[in-house]
Design an enzyme around this catalytic site. Structure first.
Site, PDB file in Angstrom:
ATOM      1  N   PRO A 232      24.384  43.818  19.208  1.00 36.62           N
ATOM      2  CA  PRO A 232      22.963  44.185  19.058  1.00 36.62           C
ATOM      3  C   PRO A 232      22.454  43.754  17.697  1.00 36.62           C
ATOM      4  O   PRO A 232      22.826  44.326  16.673  1.00 36.62           O
ATOM      5  CB  PRO A 232      22.976  45.710  19.214  1.00 36.62           C
ATOM      6  CG  PRO A 232      24.367  46.133  18.865  1.00 36.62           C
ATOM      7  CD  PRO A 232      25.269  45.007  19.248  1.00 36.62           C
ATOM      8  N   ASP A 413      25.038  43.226  12.854  1.00 37.42           N
ATOM      9  CA  ASP A 413      25.458  43.876  14.087  1.00 37.42           C
ATOM     10  C   ASP A 413      25.238  45.380  13.930  1.00 37.42           C
ATOM     11  O   ASP A 413      25.886  46.027  13.098  1.00 37.42           O
ATOM     12  CB  ASP A 413      26.941  43.569  14.341  1.00 37.42           C
ATOM     13  CG  ASP A 413      27.433  44.074  15.689  1.00 37.42           C
ATOM     14  OD1 ASP A 413      26.794  44.982  16.263  1.00 37.42           O
ATOM     15  OD2 ASP A 413      28.472  43.576  16.165  1.00 37.42           O
ATOM     16  N   HIS A 414      24.331  45.932  14.744  1.00 36.82           N
ATOM     17  CA  HIS A 414      23.967  47.345  14.593  1.00 36.82           C
ATOM     18  C   HIS A 414      25.103  48.283  15.000  1.00 36.82           C
ATOM     19  O   HIS A 414      25.052  49.479  14.707  1.00 36.82           O
ATOM     20  CB  HIS A 414      22.710  47.656  15.415  1.00 36.82           C
ATOM     21  CG  HIS A 414      21.817  48.664  14.760  1.00 36.82           C
ATOM     22  ND1 HIS A 414      22.288  49.664  13.932  1.00 36.82           N
ATOM     23  CD2 HIS A 414      20.470  48.839  14.803  1.00 36.82           C
ATOM     24  CE1 HIS A 414      21.278  50.408  13.506  1.00 36.82           C
ATOM     25  NE2 HIS A 414      20.169  49.913  14.012  1.00 36.82           N
ATOM     26  N   ARG A 415      26.133  47.758  15.663  1.00 36.30           N
ATOM     27  CA  ARG A 415      27.299  48.580  15.944  1.00 36.30           C
ATOM     28  C   ARG A 415      28.091  48.844  14.673  1.00 36.30           C
ATOM     29  O   ARG A 415      28.748  49.888  14.529  1.00 36.30           O
ATOM     30  CB  ARG A 415      28.214  47.893  16.972  1.00 36.30           C
ATOM     31  CG  ARG A 415      27.600  47.635  18.324  1.00 36.30           C
ATOM     32  CD  ARG A 415      28.542  46.810  19.186  1.00 36.30           C
ATOM     33  NE  ARG A 415      28.869  45.528  18.566  1.00 36.30           N
ATOM     34  CZ  ARG A 415      29.736  44.649  19.071  1.00 36.30           C
ATOM     35  NH1 ARG A 415      30.363  44.929  20.210  1.00 36.30           N
ATOM     36  NH2 ARG A 415      29.968  43.510  18.471  1.00 36.30           N
ATOM     37  N   MET A 417      26.804  48.221  11.340  1.00 34.05           N
ATOM     38  CA  MET A 417      25.974  48.583  10.190  1.00 34.05           C
ATOM     39  C   MET A 417      24.732  49.325  10.658  1.00 34.05           C
ATOM     40  O   MET A 417      24.071  48.893  11.619  1.00 34.05           O
ATOM     41  CB  MET A 417      25.565  47.332   9.405  1.00 34.05           C
ATOM     42  CG  MET A 417      26.719  46.552   8.819  1.00 34.05           C
ATOM     43  SD  MET A 417      26.178  44.975   8.117  1.00 34.05           S
ATOM     44  CE  MET A 417      25.043  45.527   6.829  1.00 34.05           C
TER      45      MET A 417
END
Length: 441
Positions: A232, A413-415, A417
């Protein structure tokens, strides 16, 4: 009695499945020595020269220039003389080219490979661009096999085609039993305005060009699609005054130890990113889906996107965080020169932990970069431009001055950070570039 040995195409990277023959350095009948370069192949990651594992006489080449060959398939056959003439240290499976059923190949890419076809369709050594022309171009060359064909001029036939009228159902009223435009319009049951003649086709230029997807372009496309639909993405932007960094670049470029190197703004952007990472280690991590773990890397292999004739490649500088500024400058110069020459090794293309891409060299201000698969972040650096900027002095007074300004875009990557971590990394990076002396704190 000769002893023919088959050299199977090895996996020269990590999990590659095929390679394309770029150029042969030998021909049937040539004598070769062990470790002599015999062929140059292009994988999905880089162009690689392969050495011969045998000494002897070339008896057969099993693929031609431009042909794609699957890993583990025969590449070349070399007559080594009496049995046992193969190079020392090779496994029995490689020496015979036919391993025993109970033996496992000791090197990746050797031995039979389950499933998959051996070869793909051969193409020309020169990239073949297939072209297709409009159907109207072929119309004139067709031979009508019908016994009875309605008499009508080409413009009338086109009109009938546009209106969906079958000419065999139209009653002709023209001279000699020909079908006129009015006959067609009447058959269509409506009145149609006059249609202007279509412009003549440019017969010298094809309507479209098709370019085969292969090599680096094929790998890049697959990697970008996988990244875009797996991680994401979040992208943040910041505009920063880098006048102090540009002054520092001029100062460093004039120093004796840097005079043989090209000191570019990218060097200082890379250095600032490496410093900022120390406060945001999550940006130098990866996601382990199988183990459901986040892997923090305590080393930095800095990837640098490079545009080449073969497409986009992202080689990386191993241990960039442990380098001095001069060592980093030399590594950037070597990486860029090797990539543009198409000589980047597969090892240099793997193991990256974070990537830097310089879109500013194309005059672009910013972009939304896609993550290199397996990495947490990528920084895009825009063009450094002379722009009006509001400057505040120590007394708080403001004035407008021309300054060196650039835009930075950070995708992460929102997973791995959160928005806070991504914002802190980007803001910290901008702070260093605005005032490089802060890196001493």
């Amino acid at each position: 009695m000769t002893s023919p040995q088959q050299f199977l195409l090895p996996d020269v990277g990590e999990g590659l499945t095929e390679a394309e023959i770029l150029a042969w350095s030998v021909r049937p009948g040539d004598t070769v020595e062990v470790n002599q370069i015999i062929v140059e192949v292009e994988t999905a990651k880089a162009a690689v020269e392969l050495p011969s594992p045998y000494a002897g006489v070339v008896s057969a080449l099993h693929a031609e220039v431009g042909e794609s060959l699957a890993v583990g398939k025969p590449l070349i056959t070399i007559d080594t003389g009496p049995p046992g003439g193969a190079a020392e240290g090779l496994s029995d499976g490689r020496a015979t080219g036919q391993p025993e059923p109970e033996q496992a190949a000791l090197l990746v890419g050797y031995g039979p490979q389950g499933g998959g076809a051996g070869r793909r369709r051969r193409r020309s050594a020169v990239p073949e661009h297939r072209t297709s022309l409009p159907e109207d171009r072929v119309e004139a060359g067709r031979v009508d096999q019908e016994v009875e064909r309605p008499a009508a001029k080409p413009p009338v036939r086109k009109l009938a085609k546009d209106l969906g009228v079958d000419l065999t159902t139209v009653t002709p009223t023209g001279p000699g039993g020909t079908i006129t435009r009015e006959d067609v319009r009447e058959a269509a049951g409506r009145t149609v305005p006059q249609v202007a003649p279509a412009p003549a086709l440019d017969t010298a230029r094809p309507a479209e060009t098709r370019i085969p997807i292969r090599g680096v372009r094929k790998h890049t496309a697959a990697a970008m699609v996988a990244s875009a639909f797996t991680a994401p993405h979040v992208t943040e932007f910041i505009t920063v005054d880098v006048t102090a960094t540009m002054r520092l670049r001029e100062l460093v470029a004039g120093r004796r130890e840097f005079r043989d190197l090209r000191v570019t703004p990218l060097l200082f952007f890379a250095r600032a990113l490496l410093i900022a990472l120390a406060k945001t280690p999550e940006a130098n991590s990866s996601w382990d889906e199988a183990a459901q773990e986040i892997v923090l890397k305590h080393y930095v292999n800095l990837g640098v996107a490079a545009a080449t004739d073969r497409g986009l490649v992202v080689p990386n500088i191993k241990g960039a965080d442990r380098m001095s500024l001069r060592e980093l400058a030399q590594a950037l110069a070597d990486l860029t020169a090797t990539a543009r020459a198409g000589r980047t090794s597969p090892q240099d293309m793997t193991g990256g932990t974070i990537t830097l891409t310089n879109v500013g060299v194309f005059g672009v201000d910013t972009g939304t970069p896609i993550l290199n698969p397996g990495e947490a972040a990528i920084l895009a650096v825009g063009a450094v431009r002379r722009m009006p900027w509001v400057v505040r002095d120590d007394d708080g007074d403001e004035r407008i001055e021309p300054r060196w300004v650039t835009q930075l875009a950070l995708s992460f990557d929102h997973r791995l950070m959160d928005g806070r971590q991504g914002s802190e990394l980007l803001a910290g990076l901008a702070e260093i570039l605005h005032e490089p002396g802060l890196a001493l704190l």
